[in-house]
Scaffold this motif. Structure first.
Motif, PDB file in Angstrom:
ATOM      1  N   ASN A 292      13.390  -9.051   7.418  1.00 30.77           N
ATOM      2  CA  ASN A 292      12.109  -8.605   7.970  1.00 30.77           C
ATOM      3  C   ASN A 292      11.807  -7.156   7.597  1.00 30.77           C
ATOM      4  O   ASN A 292      10.664  -6.798   7.270  1.00 30.77           O
ATOM      5  CB  ASN A 292      12.130  -8.735   9.497  1.00 30.77           C
ATOM      6  CG  ASN A 292      11.709 -10.128   9.947  1.00 30.77           C
ATOM      7  OD1 ASN A 292      11.034 -10.842   9.204  1.00 30.77           O
ATOM      8  ND2 ASN A 292      12.117 -10.521  11.129  1.00 30.77           N
ATOM      9  N   THR A 293      12.853  -6.330   7.642  1.00 28.42           N
ATOM     10  CA  THR A 293      12.674  -4.909   7.291  1.00 28.42           C
ATOM     11  C   THR A 293      12.249  -4.761   5.833  1.00 28.42           C
ATOM     12  O   THR A 293      11.326  -4.002   5.502  1.00 28.42           O
ATOM     13  CB  THR A 293      13.983  -4.145   7.539  1.00 28.42           C
ATOM     14  OG1 THR A 293      14.361  -4.303   8.905  1.00 28.42           O
ATOM     15  CG2 THR A 293      13.806  -2.670   7.230  1.00 28.42           C
ATOM     16  N   ILE A 294      12.938  -5.503   4.961  1.00 28.64           N
ATOM     17  CA  ILE A 294      12.588  -5.451   3.537  1.00 28.64           C
ATOM     18  C   ILE A 294      11.168  -5.966   3.308  1.00 28.64           C
ATOM     19  O   ILE A 294      10.392  -5.384   2.517  1.00 28.64           O
ATOM     20  CB  ILE A 294      13.598  -6.264   2.712  1.00 28.64           C
ATOM     21  CG1 ILE A 294      14.964  -5.596   2.731  1.00 28.64           C
ATOM     22  CG2 ILE A 294      13.111  -6.442   1.276  1.00 28.64           C
ATOM     23  CD1 ILE A 294      16.036  -6.361   1.990  1.00 28.64           C
ATOM     24  N   ALA A 295      10.804  -7.048   4.010  1.00 29.52           N
ATOM     25  CA  ALA A 295       9.464  -7.619   3.837  1.00 29.52           C
ATOM     26  C   ALA A 295       8.380  -6.621   4.229  1.00 29.52           C
ATOM     27  O   ALA A 295       7.343  -6.506   3.561  1.00 29.52           O
ATOM     28  CB  ALA A 295       9.349  -8.902   4.669  1.00 29.52           C
ATOM     29  N   MET A 296       8.617  -5.876   5.296  1.00 31.47           N
ATOM     30  CA  MET A 296       7.613  -4.895   5.734  1.00 31.47           C
ATOM     31  C   MET A 296       7.582  -3.672   4.825  1.00 31.47           C
ATOM     32  O   MET A 296       6.522  -3.108   4.555  1.00 31.47           O
ATOM     33  CB  MET A 296       7.905  -4.483   7.173  1.00 31.47           C
ATOM     34  CG  MET A 296       7.623  -5.600   8.171  1.00 31.47           C
ATOM     35  SD  MET A 296       7.893  -5.107   9.883  1.00 31.47           S
ATOM     36  CE  MET A 296       7.506  -6.645  10.728  1.00 31.47           C
ATOM     37  N   ASN A 297       8.750  -3.263   4.326  1.00 31.54           N
ATOM     38  CA  ASN A 297       8.795  -2.095   3.440  1.00 31.54           C
ATOM     39  C   ASN A 297       8.160  -2.387   2.082  1.00 31.54           C
ATOM     40  O   ASN A 297       7.635  -1.478   1.420  1.00 31.54           O
ATOM     41  CB  ASN A 297      10.239  -1.639   3.242  1.00 31.54           C
ATOM     42  CG  ASN A 297      10.816  -1.012   4.505  1.00 31.54           C
ATOM     43  OD1 ASN A 297      10.065  -0.531   5.358  1.00 31.54           O
ATOM     44  ND2 ASN A 297      12.141  -1.019   4.638  1.00 31.54           N
ATOM     45  N   THR A 298       8.217  -3.623   1.654  1.00 28.21           N
ATOM     46  CA  THR A 298       7.642  -3.984   0.347  1.00 28.21           C
ATOM     47  C   THR A 298       6.195  -4.443   0.453  1.00 28.21           C
ATOM     48  O   THR A 298       5.573  -4.739  -0.574  1.00 28.21           O
ATOM     49  CB  THR A 298       8.476  -5.109  -0.295  1.00 28.21           C
ATOM     50  OG1 THR A 298       8.511  -6.233   0.588  1.00 28.21           O
ATOM     51  CG2 THR A 298       9.899  -4.637  -0.568  1.00 28.21           C
ATOM     52  N   GLY A 299       5.678  -4.542   1.663  1.00 28.96           N
ATOM     53  CA  GLY A 299       4.294  -4.962   1.830  1.00 28.96           C
ATOM     54  C   GLY A 299       4.108  -6.464   1.885  1.00 28.96           C
ATOM     55  O   GLY A 299       2.968  -6.953   1.961  1.00 28.96           O
ATOM     56  N   PHE A 300       5.202  -7.190   1.843  1.00 28.73           N
ATOM     57  CA  PHE A 300       5.093  -8.654   1.949  1.00 28.73           C
ATOM     58  C   PHE A 300       4.540  -9.048   3.313  1.00 28.73           C
ATOM     59  O   PHE A 300       3.787 -10.017   3.441  1.00 28.73           O
ATOM     60  CB  PHE A 300       6.469  -9.294   1.722  1.00 28.73           C
ATOM     61  CG  PHE A 300       6.461 -10.793   1.794  1.00 28.73           C
ATOM     62  CD1 PHE A 300       6.028 -11.558   0.716  1.00 28.73           C
ATOM     63  CD2 PHE A 300       6.859 -11.442   2.958  1.00 28.73           C
ATOM     64  CE1 PHE A 300       6.005 -12.939   0.795  1.00 28.73           C
ATOM     65  CE2 PHE A 300       6.839 -12.822   3.038  1.00 28.73           C
ATOM     66  CZ  PHE A 300       6.412 -13.573   1.956  1.00 28.73           C
ATOM     67  N   SER A 301       4.904  -8.265   4.338  1.00 25.92           N
ATOM     68  CA  SER A 301       4.355  -8.489   5.685  1.00 25.92           C
ATOM     69  C   SER A 301       3.943  -7.147   6.271  1.00 25.92           C
ATOM     70  O   SER A 301       4.396  -6.087   5.830  1.00 25.92           O
ATOM     71  CB  SER A 301       5.396  -9.164   6.579  1.00 25.92           C
ATOM     72  OG  SER A 301       6.513  -8.317   6.778  1.00 25.92           O
ATOM     73  N   HIS A 302       3.082  -7.199   7.266  1.00 24.08           N
ATOM     74  CA  HIS A 302       2.590  -5.996   7.941  1.00 24.08           C
ATOM     75  C   HIS A 302       3.058  -6.000   9.384  1.00 24.08           C
ATOM     76  O   HIS A 302       3.076  -7.057  10.035  1.00 24.08           O
ATOM     77  CB  HIS A 302       1.058  -5.950   7.908  1.00 24.08           C
ATOM     78  CG  HIS A 302       0.516  -5.849   6.520  1.00 24.08           C
ATOM     79  ND1 HIS A 302      -0.711  -6.375   6.161  1.00 24.08           N
ATOM     80  CD2 HIS A 302       1.022  -5.276   5.387  1.00 24.08           C
ATOM     81  CE1 HIS A 302      -0.947  -6.143   4.889  1.00 24.08           C
ATOM     82  NE2 HIS A 302       0.096  -5.474   4.389  1.00 24.08           N
ATOM     83  N   PRO A 303       3.427  -4.828   9.934  1.00 25.97           N
ATOM     84  CA  PRO A 303       3.852  -4.770  11.338  1.00 25.97           C
ATOM     85  C   PRO A 303       2.682  -5.031  12.275  1.00 25.97           C
ATOM     86  O   PRO A 303       1.519  -5.089  11.853  1.00 25.97           O
ATOM     87  CB  PRO A 303       4.390  -3.344  11.480  1.00 25.97           C
ATOM     88  CG  PRO A 303       3.707  -2.565  10.412  1.00 25.97           C
ATOM     89  CD  PRO A 303       3.504  -3.526   9.264  1.00 25.97           C
ATOM     90  N   ALA A 304       2.989  -5.167  13.583  1.00 26.72           N
ATOM     91  CA  ALA A 304       1.960  -5.548  14.560  1.00 26.72           C
ATOM     92  C   ALA A 304       0.864  -4.493  14.695  1.00 26.72           C
ATOM     93  O   ALA A 304      -0.293  -4.817  14.980  1.00 26.72           O
ATOM     94  CB  ALA A 304       2.623  -5.806  15.922  1.00 26.72           C
ATOM     95  N   ASN A 305       1.174  -3.194  14.489  1.00 28.76           N
ATOM     96  CA  ASN A 305       0.155  -2.126  14.650  1.00 28.76           C
ATOM     97  C   ASN A 305      -0.504  -1.750  13.337  1.00 28.76           C
ATOM     98  O   ASN A 305      -1.218  -0.739  13.254  1.00 28.76           O
ATOM     99  CB  ASN A 305       0.794  -0.897  15.288  1.00 28.76           C
ATOM    100  CG  ASN A 305       1.871  -0.274  14.395  1.00 28.76           C
ATOM    101  OD1 ASN A 305       2.325  -0.923  13.439  1.00 28.76           O
ATOM    102  ND2 ASN A 305       2.263   0.966  14.689  1.00 28.76           N
ATOM    103  N   TYR A 306      -0.264  -2.530  12.298  1.00 26.78           N
ATOM    104  CA  TYR A 306      -0.816  -2.198  10.980  1.00 26.78           C
ATOM    105  C   TYR A 306      -2.340  -2.207  10.999  1.00 26.78           C
ATOM    106  O   TYR A 306      -2.989  -1.274  10.510  1.00 26.78           O
ATOM    107  CB  TYR A 306      -0.297  -3.197   9.944  1.00 26.78           C
ATOM    108  CG  TYR A 306      -0.910  -3.043   8.586  1.00 26.78           C
ATOM    109  CD1 TYR A 306      -0.443  -2.073   7.702  1.00 26.78           C
ATOM    110  CD2 TYR A 306      -1.972  -3.859   8.170  1.00 26.78           C
ATOM    111  CE1 TYR A 306      -1.011  -1.927   6.435  1.00 26.78           C
ATOM    112  CE2 TYR A 306      -2.540  -3.718   6.912  1.00 26.78           C
ATOM    113  CZ  TYR A 306      -2.054  -2.759   6.051  1.00 26.78           C
ATOM    114  OH  TYR A 306      -2.624  -2.608   4.806  1.00 26.78           O
ATOM    115  N   ASN A 307      -2.932  -3.261  11.558  1.00 24.44           N
ATOM    116  CA  ASN A 307      -4.406  -3.356  11.574  1.00 24.44           C
ATOM    117  C   ASN A 307      -5.033  -2.281  12.447  1.00 24.44           C
ATOM    118  O   ASN A 307      -6.143  -1.797  12.153  1.00 24.44           O
ATOM    119  CB  ASN A 307      -4.824  -4.748  12.062  1.00 24.44           C
ATOM    120  CG  ASN A 307      -4.504  -5.825  11.046  1.00 24.44           C
ATOM    121  OD1 ASN A 307      -4.645  -5.612   9.844  1.00 24.44           O
ATOM    122  ND2 ASN A 307      -4.054  -6.990  11.523  1.00 24.44           N
TER     123      ASN A 307
END
Length: 459
Positions: free
Chosen positions: A37-52
């Motif tokens: 999950n950490t790698i996915a968020m750091n690479t932009g594959f996923s966005h954290p809950a406060n991203y929007n």
């Protein structure tokens, strides 16, 4: 006790090992889940809950000063609405009216409103409000994945649950197979003992509880082996004594017959001639029993079978003539029914003749005056069937189990009729040598029934 070196493992130790392995695997899986999950968020594959929410804050200054807000200014992860400042009615935008109700109530007090994992940002544009709606959940960075998959949180949790099930299944199956292998070892040993195949070397499982059971089975095997050997020696000794006794009896019987024959040649009155005849007849009968006893004193393996081409039809005709002569003046009916009897088959005619004649004589002897002995002989494409039914008292429950044992007599009060428990024993052995089957039973009327089935080789 036991063979080989055995460790001190126990079932409890195996259970603890299973639990520790399972817990460590689940912890590793959880750490791996966090790492991915950490790698996915750091690479932009996923966005954290406060991203929007952060993206909305970046967009707010631009929307606050621009002359007109249009749909192409809003990212695809957000929705918007333009509200009249006085009437609070929506004049443009993509947010559903039902989602704006809460915002309208708090629009003047809070620039941020959160409801059902959705965030709302209110931007004051002078004579109107611009409301941005966005998700407060983690989500995929790819629009394509957002379109065809549930939100990132739900998708990742589903994947985690599936991986948990797979890991638990693999570890449980592995340990279950180890235990199943140990149980199979026990099954193999018990199967050997059941089949009296006692010359085996057991394989220990290295688990205390299983090896204790194997030790007990080994003790059972050794006890059974000793018992069988003792029984075999006793049986062998008994048969040797029976054979020796039968040979010894032949000498006095020969003397009795010889003297009776000399008496028959001398001058005698009618009564003396009858007595001499009785002596000769009884001597011949005893001599037949002795020959039969000598055969039965041998092991079944030493009683050999010699197959040759012979006529089943002629065998049955001979049996019919012999049993008719055997019954003599006894007032009983002997009914033969024959169907499709082969004129050529591979059998030991002499051995089979003696066996079936023993069954017939047994039926005649136990059928009372006025009774009937019914014989049914038939061949089909594979077997020869020979059924004998009588109208005597039938077999008792014990006789149905023991009538083919040596010297067993169902009714010892009738031994004067010549039944010494040998006829059915010989018949059973002869039928077995033909790879056939002999079964005892009773008819519905209460008489005895013997069923013989002999496989035929017509070539």
């Amino acid at each position: 006790m036991g063979i080989g070196v055995k460790s001190r493992k126990t079932l409890l130790r195996e259970l603890v090992k299973y639990m520790v392995t399972l817990c460590v695997s689940l912890v590793v899986l959880a750490l791996l889940y966090i790492f991915v999950n950490t790698i996915a968020m750091n690479t932009g594959f996923s966005h954290p809950a406060n991203y929007n929410e952060r993206e909305a804050e970046k967009l707010a200054p631009k929307l606050e000063t621009i002359d007109e807000v249009t749909a192409d200014m809003i990212p695809d992860t957000m929705s918007y609405a333009i509200l009249n400042k006085e009437t609070k009615q929506k004049t443009a935008g993509t947010i559903q009216e039902k989602d704006l109700q809460l915002v309208k109530k708090k629009i003047e007090k809070k620039p941020y409103v959160n409801y059902k994992q959705k965030g709302y940002m209110v931007i004051d544009r002078g004579n109107e409000y611009c409301v941005l709606q966005y998700s407060l959940r983690a989500d995929f960075g790819s629009p394509l994945l957002r379109k065809y998959l549930p939100n990132y949180e739900l998708t990742s949790i589903c994947i985690l649950i599936i991986l948990l099930i797979i890991v638990i299944s693999i570890i449980t199956t592995y340990f279950a197979n180890r235990l199943r292998k140990h149980f199979e070892t026990l099954n193999v040993i018990t199967r050997y003992i059941k089949e009296q195949n006692l010359q085996f070397t057991p394989e220990f499982t290295h688990i205390k509880e299983f090896d204790d059971v194997i030790d007990s089975l080994i003790e059972m095997r050794d006890a059974l082996q000793s018992s069988l050997e003792a029984q075999w020696r006793l049986e062998k000794n008994k048969k040797e004594q029976i054979g020796a006794l039968a040979h010894d009896i032949k000498i006095p019987i020969t003397i009795i017959k010889g003297n009776a024959e000399l008496l028959s040649l001398s001058k005698q009155n009618e009564e003396q001639a009858d007595y001499t005849k009785y002596i000769l007849g009884a001597g011949n009968q005893i001599e037949q029993y002795i020959y039969q006893l000598i055969h039965l004193s041998k092991t079944e393996d030493s009683l050999t079978v010699h197959f040759e081409k012979a006529s089943v039809e002629k065998l049955t005709e001979t049996l019919q003539k012999d049993i008719s002569a055997y019954k003599g003046n006894k007032k009983i009916n002997i009914v033969f029914k024959k169907e499709h009897l082969l004129k050529e088959a591979q059998i030991d005619r002499q051995l089979l003749h003696r066996a079936l004649l023993n069954i017939l004589t047994n039926a005649v002897d136990y059928t009372p005056e006025g009774g009937t002995v019914s014989v049914y002989a038939k061949c089909d494409s594979e077997s020869f069937y020979f059924f004998v039914r009588d109208t005597g008292s039938g077999f008792s429950e014990i006789a149905l189990k023991k009538a083919t044992e040596l010297f067993y007599m169902d009714d010892k009060s009738r031994h004067a009729k010549g039944h010494y428990g040998m006829g059915l024993t010989f018949a059973k052995n002869a039928v077995n040598l033909h790879n056939g089957e002999l079964a005892l039973g009773n008819t519905k009327a209460g008489g005895g029934e013997v069923r013989v089935k002999i496989p035929l080789n017509k070539e």
